[in-house]
Design an enzyme around this catalytic site. Sequence first.
Site, PDB file in Angstrom:
ATOM      1  N   ASP A 246      -2.778 -10.337  -1.965  1.00 22.98           N
ATOM      2  CA  ASP A 246      -3.852 -10.190  -0.863  1.00 22.98           C
ATOM      3  C   ASP A 246      -5.370  -9.377  -1.024  1.00 22.98           C
ATOM      4  O   ASP A 246      -6.120  -8.972  -2.745  1.00 22.98           O
ATOM      5  CB  ASP A 246      -2.940  -8.724   0.057  1.00 22.98           C
ATOM      6  CG  ASP A 246      -3.047  -8.159   0.893  1.00 22.98           C
ATOM      7  OD1 ASP A 246      -2.356  -8.986   1.577  1.00 22.98           O
ATOM      8  OD2 ASP A 246      -4.606  -7.792   1.212  1.00 22.98           O
TER       9      ASP A 246
ATOM     10  N   HIS B 275      -6.776  -6.874  -0.108  1.00 24.66           N
ATOM     11  CA  HIS B 275      -6.698  -6.059  -1.023  1.00 24.66           C
ATOM     12  C   HIS B 275      -5.383  -5.644  -2.194  1.00 24.66           C
ATOM     13  O   HIS B 275      -4.487  -6.222  -2.408  1.00 24.66           O
ATOM     14  CB  HIS B 275      -6.024  -4.825  -0.002  1.00 24.66           C
ATOM     15  CG  HIS B 275      -6.655  -5.278   1.857  1.00 24.66           C
ATOM     16  ND1 HIS B 275      -6.275  -6.195   2.819  1.00 24.66           N
ATOM     17  CD2 HIS B 275      -7.932  -4.440   2.027  1.00 24.66           C
ATOM     18  CE1 HIS B 275      -7.062  -6.210   3.950  1.00 24.66           C
ATOM     19  NE2 HIS B 275      -8.208  -5.084   3.795  1.00 24.66           N
TER      20      HIS B 275
ATOM     21  N   HIS C 264       0.830  -1.327  -0.189  1.00 21.21           N
ATOM     22  CA  HIS C 264      -0.172  -0.236   0.024  1.00 21.21           C
ATOM     23  C   HIS C 264       0.472   1.168  -0.258  1.00 21.21           C
ATOM     24  O   HIS C 264       0.775   2.700  -0.194  1.00 21.21           O
ATOM     25  CB  HIS C 264      -0.864  -0.034   1.204  1.00 21.21           C
ATOM     26  CG  HIS C 264      -2.029  -1.088   0.804  1.00 21.21           C
ATOM     27  ND1 HIS C 264      -2.761  -1.461   0.095  1.00 21.21           N
ATOM     28  CD2 HIS C 264      -1.892  -1.469   1.949  1.00 21.21           C
ATOM     29  CE1 HIS C 264      -3.500  -1.947   0.421  1.00 21.21           C
ATOM     30  NE2 HIS C 264      -3.104  -2.727   1.583  1.00 21.21           N
TER      31      HIS C 264
ATOM     32  N   ASP D 111      -4.304 -12.885   3.507  1.00 22.72           N
ATOM     33  CA  ASP D 111      -5.725 -12.740   4.495  1.00 22.72           C
ATOM     34  C   ASP D 111      -7.148 -12.366   3.129  1.00 22.72           C
ATOM     35  O   ASP D 111      -8.376 -11.985   3.892  1.00 22.72           O
ATOM     36  CB  ASP D 111      -5.765 -10.914   4.796  1.00 22.72           C
ATOM     37  CG  ASP D 111      -4.918 -10.008   3.598  1.00 22.72           C
ATOM     38  OD1 ASP D 111      -5.075 -10.242   2.918  1.00 22.72           O
ATOM     39  OD2 ASP D 111      -4.574  -8.554   4.358  1.00 22.72           O
TER      40      ASP D 111
END
Length: 306
Positions: free
Chosen positions: A163, A165, A126, A243
């Site tokens: 991931d 995200h 990120h 995740d």
Amino acid sequence: MTTGYITHPDFLKHEMGSHHPECPERIQAINDQLIRSGIDRFLHHLDAPLATEDQLELVHSPDHIAFVKERSPTSGYFMLDGDTIMNPHTWSAALRAAGAAIAGVDAVMKGEVENVFCAVRPPGHHAEPTRSMGFCVFDNVAVAARYAMEAYGIERVAIIDFDVHHGNGTEAAFFNDPNVLMCSFFQHPFYPYSGLDRASNMVNVPLPASTRGDVVRSIVEEQWLPRLRDFEPELIIISAGFDAHREDDLGQMGLVEDDYAWITKQLKGVAGQYAQGRIVSCLEGGYNLSALGRSVVAHVKALADI
């Protein structure tokens, strides 16, 4: 050829408060599961070095690096954003997280190992070139990819991000860069609410909550693998977030350990065909400690052909 495992005790010192899901216990859970599974003794263990500021500047602006360094607290905490917090050990941990990815590139490029998994904190995907966000300080995989190009003359790097995200920082670093192909799936709509912009070198696949492994496997087969084969990467770097596991409360997807093993085996096939087997995998998310440890074991077993 062996599989490398890169980590460092400094990753246990970075913490963002007792409430925070991105916690030191994540590394401990991975180490415990690797030992319990019996595969730890088959891995080539390496310590994560400190990345230099010049290496960080391959992706990040000097102002951003200086901002993080100057705000490193001598005690207590400093908030880089609402989710990303520094304690007195974060600066060193962040340098080692990027340094681990760089060391992984060195190890596979020099033939010391065929592939490597980097158990690092803080995660990186990120972190954008000019700001930290989403638990991430610097973009470890982006720095490693650019380092591979600069230090070894690699012309085609594939970055795979599974991931839950979207890896907005990695996308920002390489948007429309013909030397990088980024393949990802991610839950959408979901933090960081990105990944829908069109770029020639991005295979972004947004997925609704509750998506299970069979759907993800079809996406890998039908969308990722054809693009990867056309691209013929010389190196594969993985943003390995776990995740999207069905037991992880920070996402709402439905993957299990076997899905991560299967994805890894597909990537190994591409790496074997085009990249001399070279894969550098770096930990991103994964916050249910049991599911994280089991998923990393499945991932590393697939990397090591165990």
